[in-house]
Design an enzyme around this catalytic site. Structure first.
Site, mmCIF file in Angstrom:
data_model
loop_
_atom_site.group_PDB
_atom_site.id
_atom_site.type_symbol
_atom_site.label_atom_id
_atom_site.label_comp_id
_atom_site.label_asym_id
_atom_site.label_seq_id
_atom_site.Cartn_x
_atom_site.Cartn_y
_atom_site.Cartn_z
ATOM 1 N N TYR A 190 0.846 -1.184 0.000
ATOM 2 C CA TYR A 190 0.000 0.000 0.000
ATOM 3 C C TYR A 190 0.887 1.241 0.000
ATOM 4 O O TYR A 190 1.441 1.603 1.026
ATOM 5 C CB TYR A 190 -0.910 -0.004 1.225
ATOM 6 C CG TYR A 190 -1.704 -1.274 1.326
ATOM 7 C CD1 TYR A 190 -2.749 -1.508 0.431
ATOM 8 C CD2 TYR A 190 -1.406 -2.235 2.275
ATOM 9 C CE1 TYR A 190 -3.468 -2.686 0.503
ATOM 10 C CE2 TYR A 190 -2.125 -3.412 2.358
ATOM 11 C CZ TYR A 190 -3.144 -3.634 1.472
ATOM 12 O OH TYR A 190 -3.856 -4.797 1.535
ATOM 13 N N PRO A 191 1.048 1.847 -1.167
ATOM 14 C CA PRO A 191 2.075 2.883 -1.337
ATOM 15 C C PRO A 191 1.688 4.212 -0.690
ATOM 16 O O PRO A 191 1.247 5.138 -1.363
ATOM 17 C CB PRO A 191 2.164 3.027 -2.857
ATOM 18 C CG PRO A 191 0.816 2.638 -3.361
ATOM 19 C CD PRO A 191 0.272 1.640 -2.397
ATOM 20 N N CYS A 192 1.884 4.305 0.606
ATOM 21 C CA CYS A 192 1.552 5.547 1.294
ATOM 22 C C CYS A 192 2.465 6.684 0.863
ATOM 23 O O CYS A 192 2.152 7.842 1.088
ATOM 24 C CB CYS A 192 1.628 5.352 2.798
ATOM 25 S SG CYS A 192 3.116 4.533 3.355
ATOM 26 N N HIS A 193 3.586 6.350 0.205
ATOM 27 C CA HIS A 193 4.488 7.412 -0.229
ATOM 28 C C HIS A 193 3.918 8.193 -1.400
ATOM 29 O O HIS A 193 4.419 9.249 -1.733
ATOM 30 C CB HIS A 193 5.847 6.826 -0.613
ATOM 31 C CG HIS A 193 5.789 5.837 -1.724
ATOM 32 N ND1 HIS A 193 5.474 4.513 -1.526
ATOM 33 C CD2 HIS A 193 5.965 5.984 -3.061
ATOM 34 C CE1 HIS A 193 5.498 3.887 -2.697
ATOM 35 N NE2 HIS A 193 5.769 4.749 -3.644
ATOM 36 N N ARG A 194 2.869 7.650 -2.024
ATOM 37 C CA ARG A 194 2.281 8.365 -3.167
ATOM 38 C C ARG A 194 1.214 9.351 -2.730
ATOM 39 O O ARG A 194 0.435 9.831 -3.541
ATOM 40 C CB ARG A 194 1.701 7.375 -4.180
ATOM 41 C CG ARG A 194 2.779 6.554 -4.849
ATOM 42 C CD ARG A 194 2.287 5.759 -6.031
ATOM 43 N NE ARG A 194 3.279 4.740 -6.371
ATOM 44 C CZ ARG A 194 2.977 3.499 -6.709
ATOM 45 N NH1 ARG A 194 1.722 3.112 -6.776
ATOM 46 N NH2 ARG A 194 3.926 2.638 -6.982
#
Length: 121
Positions: free
Chosen positions: A67-71
DNA sequence: CATCGAACCAACC
DNA sequence: GGTTGGTTCGATG
């Protein structure tokens, strides 16, 4: 207007809790393709909650790679925080690696930022 | 552009 | 009840 959920364990409708939002946000994050980002604000708007809560929610994300929270970044194009390994620096490098271009003043170019609602279509 | 302060809502103390 | 967030928005220099 608040979001309601059906709680299977309790067998009734109730107001959404932070844990419920986490599930929703996980799903939304997977809609964001590489080289593209969305903002805390657009997610907050979609869920009818406070943007600051969105920060708290993505932070609870247990699987940072899946789950790419960096995006998820701030709406003015600056990066916002990152609680994972490496902190904000890592978030920045990760995004640049994925093809996101950053202007000299450290802001993400607006062409990479899209409203989460647009990604739903 | 950069900075400042008030405002958003659920959790936690 | 008050504080706290991976924030936002509008107003001001």
């Amino acid at each position: 207007m608040t979001i309601l959920v059906y709680d299977v364990d309790e067998g009734r409708i109730r107001k959404a809790k932070l844990k419920d939002y986490v599930e929703i946000v996980k799903a939304l994050m997977q809609l964001i393709p590489e080289g593209r980002v969305s903002t805390y604000g657009s997610i907050a708007k979609a869920l009818k909650i406070n943007p600051k809560l969105v920060g708290k929610i993505v932070k609870m994300n247990d699987e940072p790679v899946i789950y790419p929270c960096h995006r998820i970044v701030k709406s003015d194009g600056s990066f916002g925080g990152y609680s994972g390994l490496g902190g904000t620096i890592f978030k920045k490098r990760l995004l640049e690696f994925e093809g996101v271009k950053v202007s000299k003043n450290g802001k993400i170019l607006s062409e990479h930022i899209s409203d989460i609602m647009d990604l739903l279509c």
